[in-house]
Motif scaffolding. Sequence first.
Motif, mmCIF file in Angstrom:
data_model
loop_
_atom_site.group_PDB
_atom_site.id
_atom_site.type_symbol
_atom_site.label_atom_id
_atom_site.label_comp_id
_atom_site.label_asym_id
_atom_site.label_seq_id
_atom_site.Cartn_x
_atom_site.Cartn_y
_atom_site.Cartn_z
ATOM 1 N N GLU A 12 0.799 -1.210 -0.105
ATOM 2 C CA GLU A 12 0.122 0.107 0.193
ATOM 3 C C GLU A 12 1.135 1.404 0.254
ATOM 4 O OE1 GLU A 12 -2.261 0.960 3.394
ATOM 5 O OE2 GLU A 12 -3.000 -1.223 3.449
ATOM 6 N N MET A 13 1.877 0.929 0.527
ATOM 7 C CA MET A 13 2.518 1.887 0.839
ATOM 8 C C MET A 13 3.439 2.446 -0.425
ATOM 9 S SD MET A 13 2.162 4.230 3.760
ATOM 10 C CE MET A 13 0.654 3.826 3.418
ATOM 11 N N LYS A 14 4.146 1.722 -1.419
ATOM 12 C CA LYS A 14 4.554 1.451 -3.076
ATOM 13 C C LYS A 14 4.748 3.068 -3.186
ATOM 14 C CE LYS A 14 5.926 -0.303 -6.658
ATOM 15 N NZ LYS A 14 5.482 0.566 -7.240
ATOM 16 N N ILE A 15 5.375 3.967 -3.654
ATOM 17 C CA ILE A 15 6.076 5.571 -4.325
ATOM 18 C C ILE A 15 4.926 4.661 -5.902
ATOM 19 C CG2 ILE A 15 6.818 6.104 -2.396
ATOM 20 C CD1 ILE A 15 9.684 5.866 -4.713
ATOM 21 N N MET A 284 9.762 19.259 -7.874
ATOM 22 C CA MET A 284 8.505 20.260 -7.453
ATOM 23 C C MET A 284 7.701 19.752 -6.808
ATOM 24 S SD MET A 284 6.093 23.056 -9.600
ATOM 25 C CE MET A 284 5.391 24.262 -8.656
ATOM 26 N N PRO A 285 7.931 19.181 -5.196
ATOM 27 C CA PRO A 285 6.829 18.370 -3.978
ATOM 28 C C PRO A 285 6.310 19.294 -3.773
ATOM 29 C CG PRO A 285 8.911 18.512 -3.300
ATOM 30 C CD PRO A 285 9.403 19.715 -4.308
ATOM 31 N N TYR A 286 4.594 18.315 -4.182
ATOM 32 C CA TYR A 286 3.551 19.551 -3.417
ATOM 33 C C TYR A 286 3.633 19.340 -2.157
ATOM 34 C CZ TYR A 286 2.116 21.650 -7.682
ATOM 35 O OH TYR A 286 2.105 23.114 -8.403
ATOM 36 N N ALA A 287 4.221 19.541 -1.024
ATOM 37 C CA ALA A 287 4.164 18.838 0.278
ATOM 38 C C ALA A 287 5.099 19.866 0.779
ATOM 39 C CB ALA A 287 4.597 17.475 0.607
ATOM 40 N N ASP A 288 5.374 20.833 1.831
ATOM 41 C CA ASP A 288 6.526 21.399 2.675
ATOM 42 C C ASP A 288 7.294 20.084 3.193
ATOM 43 O OD1 ASP A 288 4.915 23.501 1.783
ATOM 44 O OD2 ASP A 288 5.475 24.448 3.852
ATOM 45 N N SER A 289 6.663 19.120 3.805
ATOM 46 C CA SER A 289 7.807 18.488 3.893
ATOM 47 C C SER A 289 8.621 17.637 3.600
ATOM 48 C CB SER A 289 6.644 17.366 4.110
ATOM 49 O OG SER A 289 6.004 16.373 3.875
ATOM 50 N N VAL A 352 1.430 13.401 -2.843
ATOM 51 C CA VAL A 352 1.298 12.758 -1.453
ATOM 52 C C VAL A 352 -0.070 12.456 -1.727
ATOM 53 C CG1 VAL A 352 1.424 12.576 1.257
ATOM 54 C CG2 VAL A 352 2.645 14.339 0.076
ATOM 55 N N ASP A 353 -0.871 11.055 -0.939
ATOM 56 C CA ASP A 353 -2.191 10.939 -1.395
ATOM 57 C C ASP A 353 -2.537 10.827 -0.236
ATOM 58 O OD1 ASP A 353 -2.033 9.282 -3.381
ATOM 59 O OD2 ASP A 353 -1.489 7.501 -3.040
ATOM 60 N N LYS A 354 -2.327 11.378 1.267
ATOM 61 C CA LYS A 354 -2.840 11.351 2.283
ATOM 62 C C LYS A 354 -1.528 12.198 3.201
ATOM 63 C CE LYS A 354 -5.036 8.510 6.201
ATOM 64 N NZ LYS A 354 -4.142 8.067 7.320
ATOM 65 N N TYR A 355 -1.844 13.246 3.160
ATOM 66 C CA TYR A 355 -1.162 14.243 4.219
ATOM 67 C C TYR A 355 -1.593 14.061 5.936
ATOM 68 C CZ TYR A 355 -0.483 16.880 0.192
ATOM 69 O OH TYR A 355 0.031 17.633 -1.054
ATOM 70 N N THR A 405 4.502 10.023 -7.059
ATOM 71 C CA THR A 405 3.223 9.852 -5.706
ATOM 72 C C THR A 405 3.523 9.454 -4.140
ATOM 73 O OG1 THR A 405 1.866 10.376 -7.790
ATOM 74 C CG2 THR A 405 0.571 10.170 -4.994
ATOM 75 N N LEU A 406 3.852 9.361 -3.033
ATOM 76 C CA LEU A 406 3.861 9.173 -1.719
ATOM 77 C C LEU A 406 2.871 8.981 -1.562
ATOM 78 C CD1 LEU A 406 6.965 10.432 -2.601
ATOM 79 C CD2 LEU A 406 7.093 10.444 0.122
ATOM 80 N N PRO A 407 2.020 7.523 -1.423
ATOM 81 C CA PRO A 407 1.211 7.271 -0.183
ATOM 82 C C PRO A 407 1.082 8.183 0.970
ATOM 83 C CG PRO A 407 1.936 5.016 -1.305
ATOM 84 C CD PRO A 407 3.540 5.951 -1.698
ATOM 85 N N GLU A 408 1.921 8.323 2.030
ATOM 86 C CA GLU A 408 2.147 8.960 3.144
ATOM 87 C C GLU A 408 3.473 9.356 2.399
ATOM 88 O OE1 GLU A 408 1.006 6.717 6.199
ATOM 89 O OE2 GLU A 408 -0.587 6.016 5.545
ATOM 90 N N VAL A 409 3.795 10.617 3.117
ATOM 91 C CA VAL A 409 5.168 10.446 4.100
ATOM 92 C C VAL A 409 5.795 9.755 5.226
ATOM 93 C CG1 VAL A 409 6.473 12.487 4.394
ATOM 94 C CG2 VAL A 409 4.829 12.662 1.930
ATOM 95 N N ASN A 410 6.417 9.042 5.335
ATOM 96 C CA ASN A 410 6.554 8.876 5.885
ATOM 97 C C ASN A 410 8.297 7.966 6.079
ATOM 98 O OD1 ASN A 410 6.549 5.685 5.114
ATOM 99 N ND2 ASN A 410 4.776 6.214 5.526
#
Length: 477
Positions: A12-15, A284-289, A352-355, A405-410
Motif C-alpha cells: 500500500e505504501m509503494k511510491i 517540485m514537491p507539493y508538500a512542505d515536508s 502525497v496521497d494522504k497528508y 507520488t508518496l502514499p504518505e510521507v513516513n
Amino acid sequence: MNKINDSAWKNEMKIRLDFNNMMTDFVGEHGISVEDIEKISDKIENAKKAMVEKRKNGKMDWRDLPYNQDEIVDDILSYVNEKKDKFEAFVVLGIGGSALGPIAVQQAINHPYYNELPREKRNGFPKLYVADNVDPEKLVYLFQTIDVTKCLFNVISKSGSTSETMSQFMIIKKMLDEKLGKDASEHIVCTTDKVNGNLVKIAKEEGYKTFIIPSGVGGRFSELTPVGLLAAAFCGIDIKAMLAGAAFMDEICKNDDIYKNPAFMYAILNYIGMEKGKNICVVMPYADSLKYISDWYAQLWAESLGKKYDNEGNIVNVGPTPVKALGVTDQHSQVQLYTEGPFDKMIVLMGVDKYKETIQIPESYKEIPSLGFLGGITQNQLIQTEQMATEYALMKSGKMNMTITLPEVNEFTLGQTLYMFEVATGFAGELMNINAFDQPGVEEGKNATYAFFGRPGYEEKKKELDSKPAKKDKFII
Ligand code: PA5
C-alpha cells in the motif's frame, strides 16, 4: 513503525512514478516516444549489466546499506537512548552530503516547527540544528540560540578535512574546552571514515564516540549510513523503517523490465530528455515536508552527473541542471516560465496521497463566487487539485512532466524515495557513460581555497593562482 513486517501495508505504501506526461502521446513533439526508448535499448542493457557488475564488485556499496547495518543501527539506538535526555539539542556540523540528507529527513518526518515545540511534544527528543555553511553571521546566531554546554555536536566529515566542517568543529571545541574542561569530549560525536582523514585520528586521540561512514559510500549517497541515521534517530525518527523502505525499493529496482523499475525509467526519461535538449530538471514537491528532498536531490543529481569527461576520458561537458521548486508556492513564481517558456526542461512533481493533517475550509462568503467554491473543501483537496491542474497545464503546453507520488510521507516511503533517486542517479551515470561517483569539479575550488591560505602542499596551485589574469577595473562598476 511496527508495520514494516506487514507486506500488505508495505505494498500500500509503494511510491509511484507516473510518466504519462513525458510521452509524445500526451505532450506531442517535445515528448519521448516508446520508439525513442527502444532506440537506446543497447545502452539500457549495458547500463543494467554495469549496475549488476558494479554492485557485485563492491563499487556501489551504498546499495547494500539497507541490509548490512543491523549492528550499526543497534549501536546508534543504544547511543541515542543513553544520550538523548542529557542534551537540549543535537547539532550537526557537516556540509554537502553530510548535511542535506539529515535536513531533508528531519523536515519530511518531523513537525515543521519541531525545535519550537516543547520537549514533551518532541517525544522527549532533543532539538536538531544543522550548521552547514561557514557564514559567520549564522554561526554566531546559532550560539545566541543554543547553550553549547547543553548540546551534543555531531561532526560529520568523510574526508575529515572539509574546511567548512572542520573550522566549525575547531571553534566549537575551543568553546567547549573553555566552558567544560575535561567533560568537553562528552559533547562531541564524530561520523567519519574508519581509517582515513584527520577526524578519525582526532576522535581517537581525544576519545570521541565515533560512527563510521563505509569507505565505499560517497557523501551524497550516505544518508542511509550513520551520516543520516544518527541525526534522524536523535529526533525520534524510525531509522529501521527508513532502511526497510530502501530495501523494499531495492527489490523493485532489481526488476529488469524498465516499465516496472521506476529508478531505471526515471533515469532513461531524463537521459532521453537531455538528448532532446531538456537539460533542466525541476523537482517540485507539493508538500512542505518534501521541500528539502529537492535540495538533497539537487546535490545528488548535479554533483553525480555534471561531468567534463566520459569514462574513456573524452571531454563531454555533460549534465542535467536540477532546479528546486515547491508546489503550490512556486505556481505563483516559476510556473509561468515552466508553462510558457522554452522547451528546455522537464518537471518532476511530487505528490502525497494522504497528508498527515486535514484542514477544512469554512463555508463562508458563499455569496462571492470566486471564494464561495472554496467553502466546505479541505486544504488537502486544494493542494492536490492545484497539483493536478499544474500537471494538466504543463501537459497542454507540451511541457514534459512526471509525478512521483508518496502514499504518505513516513519513514518507509521516504526510504524508498531516497533509494529510488540514488539508483536512478547511478543508472543515469551509466547511460551517460560518466563516473557518477566522483566530484573532481568540487576539488578544484577546495584546492584553490587551500592555496589562497598557503596550506603546505599547495605551493604549485598558489603559483597558478598568482599568475591568473588580473581583474580589470573597467568591468567593475
Ligand atoms: O557528495 C560528496 O562527496 C560531497 O558533497 C561531500 O559530502 C561534501 O563535500 C562533504 O565532504 P566530507 O564528508 O568529506 O566533509
